[in-house]
Enzyme design. Sequence first.
Site, PDB file in Angstrom:
ATOM      1  N   HIS A 254       3.907   7.748  -1.664  1.00 49.49           N
ATOM      2  CA  HIS A 254       2.463   7.943  -1.455  1.00 49.49           C
ATOM      3  C   HIS A 254       1.872   6.739  -0.720  1.00 49.49           C
ATOM      4  O   HIS A 254       2.188   5.601  -1.030  1.00 49.49           O
ATOM      5  CB  HIS A 254       1.774   8.143  -2.803  1.00 49.49           C
ATOM      6  CG  HIS A 254       0.305   8.408  -2.676  1.00 49.49           C
ATOM      7  ND1 HIS A 254      -0.215   9.676  -2.725  1.00 49.49           N
ATOM      8  CD2 HIS A 254      -0.731   7.560  -2.497  1.00 49.49           C
ATOM      9  CE1 HIS A 254      -1.524   9.607  -2.565  1.00 49.49           C
ATOM     10  NE2 HIS A 254      -1.877   8.335  -2.430  1.00 49.49           N
ATOM     11  N   ILE A 255       1.009   7.022   0.264  1.00 48.15           N
ATOM     12  CA  ILE A 255       0.430   5.954   1.074  1.00 48.15           C
ATOM     13  C   ILE A 255      -1.046   5.793   0.736  1.00 48.15           C
ATOM     14  O   ILE A 255      -1.795   6.774   0.684  1.00 48.15           O
ATOM     15  CB  ILE A 255       0.559   6.276   2.589  1.00 48.15           C
ATOM     16  CG1 ILE A 255       2.015   6.591   2.932  1.00 48.15           C
ATOM     17  CG2 ILE A 255       0.048   5.127   3.439  1.00 48.15           C
ATOM     18  CD1 ILE A 255       2.190   7.222   4.301  1.00 48.15           C
ATOM     19  N   CYS A 256      -1.450   4.555   0.508  1.00 48.10           N
ATOM     20  CA  CYS A 256      -2.841   4.258   0.200  1.00 48.10           C
ATOM     21  C   CYS A 256      -3.528   3.850   1.506  1.00 48.10           C
ATOM     22  O   CYS A 256      -3.427   2.701   1.927  1.00 48.10           O
ATOM     23  CB  CYS A 256      -2.876   3.097  -0.773  1.00 48.10           C
ATOM     24  SG  CYS A 256      -3.985   3.373  -2.097  1.00 48.10           S
ATOM     25  N   LEU A 257      -4.168   4.798   2.158  1.00 47.03           N
ATOM     26  CA  LEU A 257      -4.772   4.520   3.455  1.00 47.03           C
ATOM     27  C   LEU A 257      -6.071   5.324   3.516  1.00 47.03           C
ATOM     28  O   LEU A 257      -6.061   6.542   3.350  1.00 47.03           O
ATOM     29  CB  LEU A 257      -3.795   4.964   4.552  1.00 47.03           C
ATOM     30  CG  LEU A 257      -4.068   4.549   5.994  1.00 47.03           C
ATOM     31  CD1 LEU A 257      -4.040   3.035   6.148  1.00 47.03           C
ATOM     32  CD2 LEU A 257      -3.046   5.187   6.928  1.00 47.03           C
TER      33      LEU A 257
ATOM     34  N   HIS B  23       0.806  -1.225   0.000  1.00 44.20           N
ATOM     35  CA  HIS B  23       0.000   0.000   0.000  1.00 44.20           C
ATOM     36  C   HIS B  23       0.839   1.275   0.000  1.00 44.20           C
ATOM     37  O   HIS B  23       0.328   2.360   0.278  1.00 44.20           O
ATOM     38  CB  HIS B  23      -0.959   0.019   1.194  1.00 44.20           C
ATOM     39  CG  HIS B  23      -1.996  -1.050   1.124  1.00 44.20           C
ATOM     40  ND1 HIS B  23      -2.733  -1.456   2.206  1.00 44.20           N
ATOM     41  CD2 HIS B  23      -2.408  -1.817   0.079  1.00 44.20           C
ATOM     42  CE1 HIS B  23      -3.556  -2.439   1.835  1.00 44.20           C
ATOM     43  NE2 HIS B  23      -3.368  -2.678   0.552  1.00 44.20           N
TER      44      HIS B  23
END
Lengths: 143, 134
Positions: free
Chosen positions: B92-95, B86
């Site tokens: 970039h963080i996918c959260l 993620h």
Amino acid sequence: MGNCLKGTSNEDISLLRENERSSEQQIEPIQPSSYRDRTPVFYPTPNDGRPANQLTEEEQVRIARRIGLMEHLPILAYDDSINKNKECVICMIEFKIGEEVRYLPCMHVYHVSCIDDWLMRSFTCPSCMEPVDAALLTSYDTN
Amino acid sequence: MASPSPSERRLQKELSSLMKDPPPGVSVDANAVYQHLNLWNVHMKGADGTLYQGEDFQLQFRFSSKYPFDSPEVTFVGDNIPIHPHVYSNGHICLSILTDDWSPALSVQSVCLSIISMLSSCKEKASTLSIEKH
């Protein structure tokens, strides 16, 4: 004759402008206060803020309905013997006894200006994420 | 000096509570934050017993003037970007709590905890997301 015509058309324009102005004035007072920008911005969805004149009719209706529902959320004086929360989680400032706080149907409380600003973006409780409109309707059913 | 805005006041409170009671492995460079209150650099250590044990990461938090109504922009920065399904290679963080599920009841502290738990629950280091798909 030419003058007459000119006169009428000027009047029409000023009437129109006045109408526009008065419709803006109706919207402005209900805009929440503390985090406000110069031009009031409305949020049809949480991450999409636009000034009132750039909203579709459908979005305007949805926002107006939300403002109407917000008025049903009680504002009461803060009482530290009832409320577990010592501070408003939005501004992180401690409540003062007797200060006006808004109650959501889930019984979470916030400063009125803090929660109103959030509800205009997302109609959910920041603490438990419960949708406010659904909870409001349920509370009417049970009453 | 002008009195701080509600957003600045909240960031100052968050800074002192993060310094007093940081989540495990998390620290913040307070001197840098005092200069730019809307831009924080947070150090994060990979938790012991996880795939990221012994690794050091840097997170950058960027706050808009509408914080906490706007979510903070949080990315990994620096030399060591964690390899995680993620996390994109650009940091970039996918959260979901950083976008759609953001709530003003969340804080720097709770975002840090979510990122620690996201890293700690990883079973296999793999970067399945490519930047092109982003």
